[in-house]
Each structure stands twice: as C-alpha cells, then as structure tokens.
Design a protein around this motif. Structure first.
Motif, short mmCIF file in Angstrom:
data_model
loop_
_atom_site.label_atom_id
_atom_site.label_comp_id
_atom_site.label_asym_id
_atom_site.label_seq_id
_atom_site.Cartn_x
_atom_site.Cartn_y
_atom_site.Cartn_z
N THR A 47 3.63 50.24 7.81
CA THR A 47 3.86 48.82 7.95
C THR A 47 3.09 48.14 6.81
O THR A 47 3.60 47.42 6.12
CB THR A 47 3.07 48.27 9.18
N MET A 48 1.81 48.72 6.36
CA MET A 48 1.19 48.05 5.30
C MET A 48 1.74 48.38 4.10
O MET A 48 2.07 47.47 3.23
CB MET A 48 -0.39 48.77 5.14
N LYS A 49 2.41 49.65 3.89
CA LYS A 49 3.18 49.90 2.79
C LYS A 49 4.38 49.00 2.47
O LYS A 49 4.46 48.46 1.34
CB LYS A 49 3.78 51.19 2.68
N LEU A 50 5.07 48.48 3.65
CA LEU A 50 6.12 47.55 3.43
C LEU A 50 5.64 46.15 2.95
O LEU A 50 6.27 45.30 2.23
CB LEU A 50 6.87 47.59 4.93
N ALA A 51 4.61 45.90 3.84
CA ALA A 51 4.11 44.37 3.42
C ALA A 51 3.61 44.24 1.92
O ALA A 51 3.65 43.24 1.42
CB ALA A 51 2.78 44.30 4.49
N GLU A 52 2.94 45.25 1.58
CA GLU A 52 2.48 45.49 0.30
C GLU A 52 3.52 45.31 -0.80
O GLU A 52 3.29 44.87 -1.96
CB GLU A 52 1.67 46.48 -0.06
N SER A 53 4.57 45.89 -0.34
CA SER A 53 5.73 46.14 -1.55
C SER A 53 7.13 44.76 -1.51
O SER A 53 7.83 44.95 -2.01
CB SER A 53 6.60 47.33 -1.31
N HIS A 54 6.78 44.04 -0.44
CA HIS A 54 7.70 42.82 -0.41
C HIS A 54 7.04 41.49 0.07
O HIS A 54 6.16 41.48 0.80
CB HIS A 54 8.64 42.93 0.89
N ASP A 55 7.10 40.74 -0.90
CA ASP A 55 6.49 39.38 -0.92
C ASP A 55 6.63 38.52 0.70
O ASP A 55 5.78 37.94 0.98
CB ASP A 55 6.86 38.37 -2.09
N PHE A 56 7.86 38.72 1.18
CA PHE A 56 8.16 38.07 2.27
C PHE A 56 8.12 38.99 3.42
O PHE A 56 8.27 38.43 4.39
CB PHE A 56 9.50 37.90 2.26
N ILE A 57 7.32 40.14 3.42
CA ILE A 57 7.07 40.90 4.67
C ILE A 57 5.45 40.59 4.82
O ILE A 57 4.82 40.98 4.05
CB ILE A 57 7.67 42.28 4.57
N TYR A 58 5.17 40.36 6.00
CA TYR A 58 3.88 40.30 6.55
C TYR A 58 3.45 41.66 7.71
O TYR A 58 4.46 42.14 8.11
CB TYR A 58 3.37 39.04 7.31
N ALA A 59 2.24 41.84 7.95
CA ALA A 59 1.87 42.61 8.91
C ALA A 59 1.05 42.26 10.17
O ALA A 59 0.43 41.38 9.90
CB ALA A 59 1.06 43.74 7.86
N ALA A 60 1.37 42.88 10.97
CA ALA A 60 0.48 42.87 12.17
C ALA A 60 -0.02 44.26 12.67
O ALA A 60 0.91 45.05 12.50
CB ALA A 60 1.02 42.30 13.54
N VAL A 61 -1.35 44.57 12.96
CA VAL A 61 -1.68 45.75 13.02
C VAL A 61 -2.79 45.84 14.49
O VAL A 61 -3.48 44.78 14.72
CB VAL A 61 -2.45 46.34 11.93
N ASP A 77 -12.40 50.18 14.02
CA ASP A 77 -13.10 49.89 12.91
C ASP A 77 -11.79 49.72 11.60
O ASP A 77 -11.90 48.80 10.87
CB ASP A 77 -14.18 50.69 12.46
N TRP A 78 -10.98 50.53 11.75
CA TRP A 78 -9.94 50.58 10.72
C TRP A 78 -8.91 49.13 10.78
O TRP A 78 -8.72 48.67 9.63
CB TRP A 78 -8.79 51.95 11.01
N ILE A 79 -8.69 48.82 11.97
CA ILE A 79 -7.97 47.64 12.29
C ILE A 79 -8.85 46.45 11.71
O ILE A 79 -8.29 45.62 11.07
CB ILE A 79 -7.64 47.54 13.79
N ALA A 80 -10.11 46.52 12.01
CA ALA A 80 -11.00 45.51 11.57
C ALA A 80 -10.95 45.31 10.07
O ALA A 80 -10.98 43.94 9.49
CB ALA A 80 -12.48 45.45 11.97
N GLN A 81 -11.18 46.47 9.29
CA GLN A 81 -10.88 46.53 7.72
C GLN A 81 -9.71 46.05 7.37
O GLN A 81 -9.45 45.07 6.44
CB GLN A 81 -11.05 47.72 7.37
N LEU A 82 -8.56 46.47 8.13
CA LEU A 82 -7.25 46.01 7.67
C LEU A 82 -6.86 44.39 7.77
O LEU A 82 -6.27 43.63 6.98
CB LEU A 82 -6.23 46.56 8.55
#
Length: 256
Positions: A47-61, A77-82
């Motif tokens: 999900t993070m890879k998609l969001a980082e590679s497309h301006d119009f895609i956002y992420a929920a984790v 802790d990982w979710i908190a960092q993201l």
C-alpha cells in the motif's frame, strides 16, 4: 466530474497482471483520488509503495480483525511511525469480524481498542471494518471515545438504527457495490436516509463488484457505477453525488 474511491485494494494479487492499466481505467472514469488500504504485515508495504508512486493515491494503514491474532506490539509501533508519512490519511481498516472468526473475539476487541487509542493519540480518523458485529463495534467505539476523532464506516451494511449511532459518533457512512444489487434492500434504505454531508462512496476492489459486473473482479473505476446508484437513490444527478462525496472525503481525511 471528480470521483473519490475511499476504500480500495489495488495492491491485491488480483491486479498483478494489469495494475497500472486498471489504475489508468479509473482515471479515465473520472476517479481523481483513491485511498488504498494496508491491513496486515503483507499489505501495508505494498500500500505504501502504491501511495508513494502515485500522486492521487493515499494510504490507510491498520490491522484487520481477521489478522488480529498475528498483531504484535512492534506492529502497532510500525503503524504509529507510518502515520507520520504525508500520504497516510487514516488508521484502518480496523474493527471486528464475527463472520470469518479467524481471530478470537477477545483478541479482536483488544487489537481494535489499541488502534482506536493510537488514532486518538495521533489525531487520525479511523476506517472501520464491521461484519456481523454491529453492537460490539458501536459499544467499543463509544467506550474508547472514538467520537473525538471520527472516521468512516466502510462498506456499511447494518441497519438504520445502528447507522444513527455511528452518525452520532461523528462517523461517515461509505457505500459500495452492494447498493447496485437488486436484493440489497437494507443498504439502499440506509443510503437514502444518510445525510449528504456524511456520505462517501467506495469500491473495496477487488471485492464487492457492482452490477452489471458482479461475479467478476472489481476495480476502482467501477466507483462510477456506485455513484450512479447513489444518485438514483438520492434523487440527484451523478455529478452532484461526485461533487459532494469528493468534498466529504477531502474534509474527512484532511486532504488539501
């Protein structure tokens, strides 16, 4: 017309052969923004890879209730960092799932509560997965003061009575493919009663494919079919549904 798919899984294996083509088809259908959901150890990185590679895609984790039994403290802790990432706009999907019952209910409850507390600490909205657990979902949201952050009831499937409780807690109701199904009486009735300023649309692709493609793989471009069905149920134009639901999503997720 600008459409916002507030819940999709375009990183799913079902798109491995034509992911970019499916994303392009969504753009051609008027989808200008989408939120991809990362819900466990495997899907959060994709999900993070998609969001980082497309301006119009956002992420929920977040951590899905079906996977609750696998969650460790370091995952929280990982979710908190993201959540510090500029493209992460919500914690989710989180909640309860009594249909599949792949994680014990007490474990689901604990993981759900921990993530609500994290969201409150960070000031993030939450995306709720609720399957066959309506009363417990609302009770935990109340007990954990989720009204302080609000969020989205993803692919809402409950009664209007439960919907009113969710609205009172400050949540938006999101609807997908089922509102296009002939026999889906309840979600249609609830959508018709949902205030316009609390309405969102989604696909949950590759699942819950709308008519007339039911039985085939869903994709984000089909959110236009959801918008058309919502427009019919509300007695307004599809352009108005697109405008209102996009504005609601931008406000709900704090996207400029």
């Amino acid at each position: 017309m600008e459409l916002f798919d507030t819940h999709t899984h375009m990183d799913a294996p079902q798109f491995n052969d034509d992911r970019e083509e499916a994303i392009q088809r969504a753009l051609e259908q008027g989808v200008t923004r989408m939120i991809n959901i990362g819900f466990n150890r495997e899907t959060i990185p994709t999900t993070m890879k998609l969001a980082e590679s497309h301006d119009f895609i956002y992420a929920a984790v977040g951590w899905h209730p079906q996977d609750a039994i696998t969650m460790k403290d370091e995952d929280l802790d990982w979710i908190a960092q993201l959540c510090k990432h500029e493209k992460v706009v919500a914690i989710g999907e989180i909640g309860l799932d009594y249909y599949w019952d792949t994680s014990p209910k007490d474990v689901q409850h604990e993981v759900f509560r921990k993530q609500i507390r994290l969201a409150r600490e960070l000031g993030m909205p939450i995306c709720i997965h609720n399957r066959d657990a309506h009363e417990d979902t609302v009770r935990i949201l109340r007990e954990e003061k989720a009204n302080e952050i609000g969020g989205v009831m993803h692919s809402y499937s409950g009664s209007w009575e439960i919907a009113k409780m969710c609205l009172d807690l400050g949540f938006h109701l999101s609807f997908g493919g089922p509102i296009t199904f002939k026999n889906a009486k309840q979600p249609k009735e609830v959508l018709a009663k949902t205030p316009m300023d609390r309405l969102l649309i989604e696909t949950d692709s590759p699942y819950l494919t709308p008519h007339p493609f039911r039985g085939k793989r869903n994709e984000t471009g089909y959110v236009r079919l959801v918008a058309e069905a919502a427009a019919e149920l509300k007695g307004v134009s599809v352009e108005e549904i697109a405008e209102i639901t996009t504005r609601n999503a931008l406000e709900r997720f704090g996207i400029r």
